[in-house]
Design a protein around this motif. Structure first.
Motif, PDB file in Angstrom:
ATOM      1  N   UNK A   1      35.473  43.020  52.371  1.00 44.32           N
ATOM      2  CA  UNK A   1      36.752  43.715  52.566  1.00 44.32           C
ATOM      3  C   UNK A   1      37.662  43.520  51.350  1.00 44.32           C
ATOM      4  N   UNK A   2      37.601  42.322  50.752  1.00 45.09           N
ATOM      5  CA  UNK A   2      38.391  42.061  49.551  1.00 45.09           C
ATOM      6  C   UNK A   2      37.974  43.006  48.430  1.00 45.09           C
ATOM      7  N   UNK A   3      36.681  43.126  48.225  1.00 42.89           N
ATOM      8  CA  UNK A   3      36.202  43.997  47.142  1.00 42.89           C
ATOM      9  C   UNK A   3      36.556  45.459  47.410  1.00 42.89           C
ATOM     10  N   UNK A   4      36.380  45.888  48.655  1.00 41.46           N
ATOM     11  CA  UNK A   4      36.690  47.278  48.992  1.00 41.46           C
ATOM     12  C   UNK A   4      38.160  47.576  48.676  1.00 41.46           C
ATOM     13  N   UNK A   5      39.039  46.677  49.100  1.00 40.19           N
ATOM     14  CA  UNK A   5      40.469  46.903  48.851  1.00 40.19           C
ATOM     15  C   UNK A   5      40.786  46.776  47.362  1.00 40.19           C
ATOM     16  N   UNK A   6      40.149  45.811  46.714  1.00 42.77           N
ATOM     17  CA  UNK A   6      40.370  45.613  45.283  1.00 42.77           C
ATOM     18  C   UNK A   6      40.054  46.890  44.503  1.00 42.77           C
ATOM     19  N   UNK A   7      38.936  47.518  44.836  1.00 41.06           N
ATOM     20  CA  UNK A   7      38.558  48.767  44.160  1.00 41.06           C
ATOM     21  C   UNK A   7      39.593  49.847  44.450  1.00 41.06           C
ATOM     22  N   UNK A   8      40.016  49.916  45.694  1.00 38.50           N
ATOM     23  CA  UNK A   8      41.013  50.931  46.052  1.00 38.50           C
ATOM     24  C   UNK A   8      42.332  50.703  45.320  1.00 38.50           C
ATOM     25  N   UNK A   9      42.748  49.435  45.222  1.00 36.75           N
ATOM     26  CA  UNK A   9      44.023  49.127  44.548  1.00 36.75           C
ATOM     27  C   UNK A   9      43.951  49.469  43.060  1.00 36.75           C
ATOM     28  N   UNK A  10      42.879  49.078  42.426  1.00 37.05           N
ATOM     29  CA  UNK A  10      42.771  49.336  40.986  1.00 37.05           C
ATOM     30  C   UNK A  10      42.605  50.839  40.713  1.00 37.05           C
ATOM     31  N   UNK A  11      41.834  51.525  41.559  1.00 38.82           N
ATOM     32  CA  UNK A  11      41.691  52.980  41.380  1.00 38.82           C
ATOM     33  C   UNK A  11      43.031  53.668  41.575  1.00 38.82           C
ATOM     34  N   UNK A  12      43.738  53.247  42.592  1.00 39.05           N
ATOM     35  CA  UNK A  12      45.047  53.835  42.871  1.00 39.05           C
ATOM     36  C   UNK A  12      45.997  53.596  41.701  1.00 39.05           C
ATOM     37  N   UNK A  13      45.971  52.389  41.162  1.00 35.39           N
ATOM     38  CA  UNK A  13      46.880  52.074  40.048  1.00 35.39           C
ATOM     39  C   UNK A  13      46.563  52.941  38.826  1.00 35.39           C
ATOM     40  N   UNK A  14      45.286  53.053  38.518  1.00 32.88           N
ATOM     41  CA  UNK A  14      44.899  53.879  37.365  1.00 32.88           C
ATOM     42  C   UNK A  14      45.356  55.326  37.581  1.00 32.88           C
ATOM     43  N   UNK A  15      45.091  55.817  38.774  1.00 38.11           N
ATOM     44  CA  UNK A  15      45.442  57.207  39.082  1.00 38.11           C
ATOM     45  C   UNK A  15      46.961  57.426  38.991  1.00 38.11           C
ATOM     46  N   UNK A  16      47.720  56.525  39.603  1.00 38.48           N
ATOM     47  CA  UNK A  16      49.183  56.661  39.606  1.00 38.48           C
ATOM     48  C   UNK A  16      49.754  56.543  38.205  1.00 38.48           C
ATOM     49  N   UNK A  17      49.267  55.566  37.446  1.00 39.77           N
ATOM     50  CA  UNK A  17      49.797  55.372  36.091  1.00 39.77           C
ATOM     51  C   UNK A  17      49.458  56.582  35.233  1.00 39.77           C
ATOM     52  N   UNK A  18      48.241  57.090  35.371  1.00 39.07           N
ATOM     53  CA  UNK A  18      47.875  58.231  34.526  1.00 39.07           C
ATOM     54  C   UNK A  18      48.665  59.478  34.918  1.00 39.07           C
ATOM     55  N   UNK A  19      49.058  59.576  36.190  1.00 40.66           N
ATOM     56  CA  UNK A  19      49.893  60.708  36.599  1.00 40.66           C
ATOM     57  C   UNK A  19      51.351  60.512  36.173  1.00 40.66           C
ATOM     58  N   UNK A  20      51.884  59.333  36.526  1.00 45.10           N
ATOM     59  CA  UNK A  20      53.314  59.104  36.333  1.00 45.10           C
ATOM     60  C   UNK A  20      53.687  58.846  34.873  1.00 45.10           C
TER      61      UNK A  20
END
Lengths: 415, 415
Positions: A304-323
């Protein structure tokens, strides 16, 4: 902004996050978004309670007797086994002791002792530097030994491993970029050439499931003050595969490594098991704090840690590249999450100043010279909304150019 | 009983003791006479306050910033200088780091690096064993190196030092018997032969004035959890004489030993000063506890400590020999206080059982195999009346033979 990334959706992910309850078990200053748990993990009431008990009861009241009654002497192996469960190691192969640097030295010497006809150590020039410095130290005491480094733009690590190589010292996740190595594949490649592998798990222990035993790893080292939240400078650990125990030797042969430490014999006789990789008397207060941190991990599902970790890092990359599009950032971490740890690095020409401005706005990541902004995502206490907010603050700092304020250029001794 | 030793006279000595007020600064369980502060010093509100502040404020609230704002990174040298004042070392020559065992390894390698044409290490077979084990470790990595031991009944240490000797590793006070070496004389003898000396101060730091600089000592190591009261397994220290700094090298070359640790350079470049004798990231919670312990030492006159220490040990020997005459005890420590540290050892055929019976009566000393009763006298929190009472309980245990109770023969894992 894509529909997928509206704030309501973000908050819904936090609401349904199975790891969300763990946040209550950590102490974080109000209003701070702490994206540096990959450098120093957060404190917890669990740690503080253990520390207080160790100091006020075990030490102050029970004094010397606590070496027995509180199990101080066995803490390194007891806690080692608990870390073993987090890194895929069966009991009896992990001991908590000393520092990562010291444990690199032990592991390299031990590997070299098992390959007496070979003298080459392969490592990465991009490694966390202390690993290389310790390898240099080993080489300095061993006639004929040498260090062969994977260099940027040169042959890959795997291509450097030939029949002359005794041991490969490799970071599971790169401290700066977050690049994740395939443990089973690199280990297999080394073994094919007759070499051994020392894995540095500093940036993966507690961030994802690790399978040392099933990957046939030989040695591993790691720290406990990052994702494991053991406290500043908490003691490190070393893993030695069962098949090497009783055979591998290391020269930091202190009394805690002796087969009969309390017999006070003048000659050294190594313990047959993992205790051989201890050296001297350990910092018990720090060790007891670590016990409190590991108590929390007893309840954690690392998948569960890894699953969330991937989601958090993917989300951060996506948000930063958009914003932050067009604001001077370049992704330095691998884009493929299969090749990325629980951290994200962006390059920026003024990374130092940008990070100071972020910290001033209570978004705490860190700067790595010369131009890296590094953000760590610790799934036990960082949520999806934190990621959203951090990306928003970063966009604001860059868009307003507030980082150009001269006070953000002031360098302190330790950065 | 001699008139000199009546109880009123004893109590008068406590009343006029200039160190008596320090007892209030330590936490000791009610009714216990703790004569094991030479193994694990007592806790203090000063230590607990520092520990709590470090954990709850510096770590929990300030998180990663405390590396700068709380001075964590510099603690090893800041505390090193404070220990320096207790061992006669001018600033810049002592650093708090790692364990005594690890520091022995560093110091021996450093000495050998300064004497590249010599390969013999002289040490004592009666040494605290970890020093010998670490010397074996050094020898194991250095072709041609060897260990030459002073053996019971053989030539004295001084006679073993010839032109082939690179370094002499010697205990200032023997952990078991309390025998005190003449630091200036042994150092002079070694230097006459062109050898260097590493002093192990574990049993003297905080027990008496030490004059490393004026004795022309080369290296020294010591622990902080005995007389210095830093807490269980508190970090150790290492002293390197100014004249050797920048020249001597040691292979535990971790990133804290680097000239520019935060530049993250792939190649090792040692710090020019004492930081070169650091290695990896230190246990900050234990280090901060030690700071609390050293705060107390700021107010201590070490000459007064030594004066009282000699009086306490002389009194104990006198009382035990009077009260326990004919009860099977033999003094194992030197009778001449000029040759004795702050501890007293007596041999008894059933020392293990006798010590268990004493501990059961709240007189805490320790047992050292095969037949030593060891009592440590820490002048900051042990008084003359404690000595009287301890001797009385010992006499009672021996006279009544209560130690023959089978429960006192039960051996625990750690003794």
């Amino acid at each position: 902004m894509s529909a997928m990334l509206d704030l309501a959706a973000i908050d819904a992910r936090d609401a349904s996050d199975p790891l969300r309850p763990f946040r209550q078990r950590f102490m974080l200053p109000e209003g701070t978004i702490y994206l540096d748990g990959n450098s120093l993990g957060a404190a917890s009431p669990s740690v503080l309670a253990e520390l207080e008990h160790a100091a006020k009861v075990e030490w102050a009241d029970d004094l010397i007797r606590s070496w027995n009654t509180a199990g101080w002497f066995d803490l390194p192996v007891v806690l080692g086994d608990r870390i073993g469960r987090l890194v895929g190691a069966a009991a009896g192969q992990v001991v908590v002791a000393d520092t990562t640097s010291i444990n690199v030295y032990k592991a390299l010497h031990a590997a070299l002792s098992l390959r007496p006809d070979r003298k080459v150590i392969v490592a990465e020039s991009s490694s966390f530097p202390t690993d290389l410095y310790m390898a240099e130290g080993v080489v300095s005491t061993m006639p004929g030994a040498s260090l062969r480094l994977e260099e940027a733009g040169g042959p890959a690590l795997e291509e450097l491993i030939d029949q002359s190589v005794a041991v490969v010292l490799v970071n599971h996740v790169n401290y700066k970029t977050g690049k994740l190595r395939d443990m089973a594949a690199v280990t297999r490649r080394a073994h094919e050439a007759g070499a051994l592998v020392v894995w540095d798990l500093c940036h993966t222990a507690g961030a994802m499931p690790i399978a040392l035993d099933s990957a046939q790893a030989d040695f591993a080292v790691g720290c406990t003050y990052k994702y494991l939240n053991g406290g500043p400078g908490a003691p490190a650990f070393i893993y030695v595969a069962q098949r090497h125990l009783g055979k591998a030797t290391q020269p930091l042969s202190g009394w805690w490594a002796h087969a009969r430490p309390f017999a006070m014999e003048p000659g050294f006789a190594p313990d047959a098991g993992i205790r051989r990789f201890q050296c001297g008397t350990q910092c018990i207060l720090s060790m007891r704090a670590l016990k409190g941190a590991l108590d929390i991990w007893e309840d954690v599902d690392l998948e569960a840690v890894r699953k969330k970790s991937v989601e958090l890092t993917e989300l951060f990359i996506q948000l930063v590249e958009e914003k932050c599009a067009g604001l001077g950032l370049t992704l330095e971490s691998p884009r493929d999450s299969d090749c990325r740890g629980s951290q994200v690095a962006f390059r920026h020409a003024n990374a130092f100043e940008v990070m100071q401005a972020l910290i001033d706005r209570k978004v705490i990541g860190d700067f790595r010279a010369p131009s890296t902004l590094r953000f760590g995502f610790t799934p036990l206490y960082i949520g999806y909304r934190d990621v959203w907010d951090a990306a928003s603050v970063l966009a604001d700092v860059l868009r307003t150019e507030v980082w150009k304020d001269p006070r953000y250029a002031v360098r302190t001794a330790v950065t």
